[in-house]
Design a protein around this motif. Structure first.
Motif, PDB file in Angstrom:
ATOM      1  N   PRO A 200       0.798  -1.230   0.000  1.00  0.00           N
ATOM      2  CA  PRO A 200       0.000   0.000   0.000  1.00  0.00           C
ATOM      3  C   PRO A 200       0.830   1.279   0.000  1.00  0.00           C
ATOM      4  N   GLU A 201       2.054   1.209   0.552  1.00  0.00           N
ATOM      5  CA  GLU A 201       2.873   2.427   0.574  1.00  0.00           C
ATOM      6  C   GLU A 201       3.362   2.838  -0.811  1.00  0.00           C
ATOM      7  N   LYS A 202       3.216   1.950  -1.772  1.00  0.00           N
ATOM      8  CA  LYS A 202       3.594   2.315  -3.149  1.00  0.00           C
ATOM      9  C   LYS A 202       2.413   3.065  -3.770  1.00  0.00           C
ATOM     10  N   LEU A 209       1.935  10.832  -7.788  1.00  0.00           N
ATOM     11  CA  LEU A 209       1.749  10.458  -6.384  1.00  0.00           C
ATOM     12  C   LEU A 209       0.266  10.516  -6.016  1.00  0.00           C
ATOM     13  N   GLY A 210      -0.235   9.414  -5.475  1.00  0.00           N
ATOM     14  CA  GLY A 210      -1.650   9.338  -5.094  1.00  0.00           C
ATOM     15  C   GLY A 210      -2.525   8.694  -6.163  1.00  0.00           C
ATOM     16  N   PHE A 211      -1.923   8.387  -7.313  1.00  0.00           N
ATOM     17  CA  PHE A 211      -2.708   7.792  -8.396  1.00  0.00           C
ATOM     18  C   PHE A 211      -2.411   6.299  -8.573  1.00  0.00           C
ATOM     19  N   ASN A 212      -1.782   5.704  -7.568  1.00  0.00           N
ATOM     20  CA  ASN A 212      -1.509   4.264  -7.575  1.00  0.00           C
ATOM     21  C   ASN A 212      -1.987   3.709  -6.235  1.00  0.00           C
ATOM     22  N   ILE A 213      -3.012   2.892  -6.267  1.00  0.00           N
ATOM     23  CA  ILE A 213      -3.628   2.412  -5.023  1.00  0.00           C
ATOM     24  C   ILE A 213      -3.521   0.898  -4.950  1.00  0.00           C
ATOM     25  N   ASN A 214      -2.743   0.421  -3.984  1.00  0.00           N
ATOM     26  CA  ASN A 214      -2.571  -1.020  -3.772  1.00  0.00           C
ATOM     27  C   ASN A 214      -3.297  -1.446  -2.502  1.00  0.00           C
ATOM     28  N   VAL A 215      -4.122  -2.467  -2.628  1.00  0.00           N
ATOM     29  CA  VAL A 215      -4.831  -3.000  -1.462  1.00  0.00           C
ATOM     30  C   VAL A 215      -4.474  -4.472  -1.321  1.00  0.00           C
TER      31      VAL A 215
END
Ligand SMILES: [Zn+2]
Length: 328
Positions: A200-202, A209-215
């Motif tokens: 998630p920190e990526k 920045l902020g346009f890549n969301i890892n869950v």
């Protein structure tokens, strides 16, 4: 007339193209094996083809022919050295280009309003593809990333949302747009599985920045876990982003009993995710969605999940309102 006006006009016509779902499926996608007994097998597509026929869905979708001469579009994501290396693979090289052509045909048909949305039953999958000049996680070219670039450059759709619900993290897609704020990448996956990325920190870098969301989801996660995460983490971000086009990296290896996955999703769970994504597309971009097959390694389970997904793309009519959670 803008694409939005065209879409609204089509939506008002009963039985119009607005209700059509495009479908890409070619026998050539079954023409190679990575290795004897490999889980990414031609049987995956064969099972999808049989189930689409048996359920009557095959007659209800609009077949789309893959575009040809797609190398210039592939080059928007992949280096010349990578393309040259993949083209040298005698059997797989042309099939990998055909898969890209399928995804691009779907984007073109949706952008032109010929169909409302589309599903591409393609092999090889794409979301692990990098620029290493070789296969990465059964992938050669990143079909979805190339399709997103095509939507932007050719269809003039500036902002693209990519939703990746494959069991594995789409490291190739993330890398393609990591510093790019015009593509919002949202991925649910099991981060301890191949390729070991997707934490998630990526969150992207620079302008992106902020346009890549890892869950990162746990083993054993069920339908409601995914629907909850998508409602709470995807919907608000996507509605704020206001995409012009939505692409799904549709992997079904989160299905219970998948050979490679450890999630516990059902066909209905994938239908529910489809409805959530269709809601986003309805509110923001005239229902434009192209979904492209990624993983799913137990062929009969894959076929069932794909048909639940395609049936939803065909039949579901999202309401033009935000979800209850989003209003909170
Ligand atoms: Zn996968």
């Amino acid at each position: 007339m803008t694409q939005k006006e065209i879409s609204e006009q089509q939506a008002s016509l009963p039985g119009s193209v607005h209700h059509l779902t495009g479908y890409v499926f070619e026998d050539a996608f079954m023409s190679y094996e990575l290795d004897f007994g490999h889980p990414e097998s031609p049987e995956r597509l064969a099972a999808i083809g049989r189930r689409m026929e048996a359920t009557g869905l095959a007659k209800r979708v609009t077949r789309l022919a893959p575009l040809t001469r797609v190398v210039p579009h592939i080059r928007k994501i992949h280096t010349e050295a990578h393309v040259t290396a993949i083209q040298a693979l005698k059997t797989i090289g042309p099939v990998a280009e055909l898969a890209v052509g399928g995804a691009l045909a779907a984007v073109k048909a949706v952008c032109q309003g010929a169909v409302r949305n589309a599903f591409c039953a393609v092999r090889p999958p794409g979301h692990h593809s990098l620029n290493t000049g070789r296969e990465e996680g059964f992938c050669f070219y990143n079909n979805v990333a190339i399709a997103a670039k095509y939507a932007q450059d050719v269809c003039k759709m500036p902002k693209v949302l990519i939703v990746d619900w494959d069991f594995h993290h789409g490291n190739g897609t993330e890398a393609s747009f990591y510093d790019d704020p015009s593509v919002l990448y949202f991925s649910t996956h099991y981060a301890l599985a191949y390729p070991g990325t997707g934490y998630p920190e990526k969150q992207g870098k620079g302008q992106g920045l902020g346009f890549n969301i890892n869950v990162n989801m746990p083993c054993g996660a069920v339908d409601d876990d995914f629907a909850g995460v998508c409602t709470q983490m995807l919907v608000p971000r996507a509605d704020a982003f206001k995409p012009d086009f939505v692409i799904v990296s549709a992997g079904f290896d989160g299905h219970a009993n998948d050979k490679l996955g450890c999630f516990d999703m059902s066909d209905e769970g994938f239908a529910a995710l489809t409805r959530i994504v269709m809601g986003i597309a309805h509110r923001n971009c005239g229902d434009r969605i192209v979904s492209v097959l990624e993983g799913g390694y137990t062929p009969e389970d894959l076929a069932g999940a794909v048909c639940a997904h395609v049936k939803t793309l065909l039949e579901y009519e999202p309401e033009n309102k935000l979800t209850a959670n989003h209003e909170l």
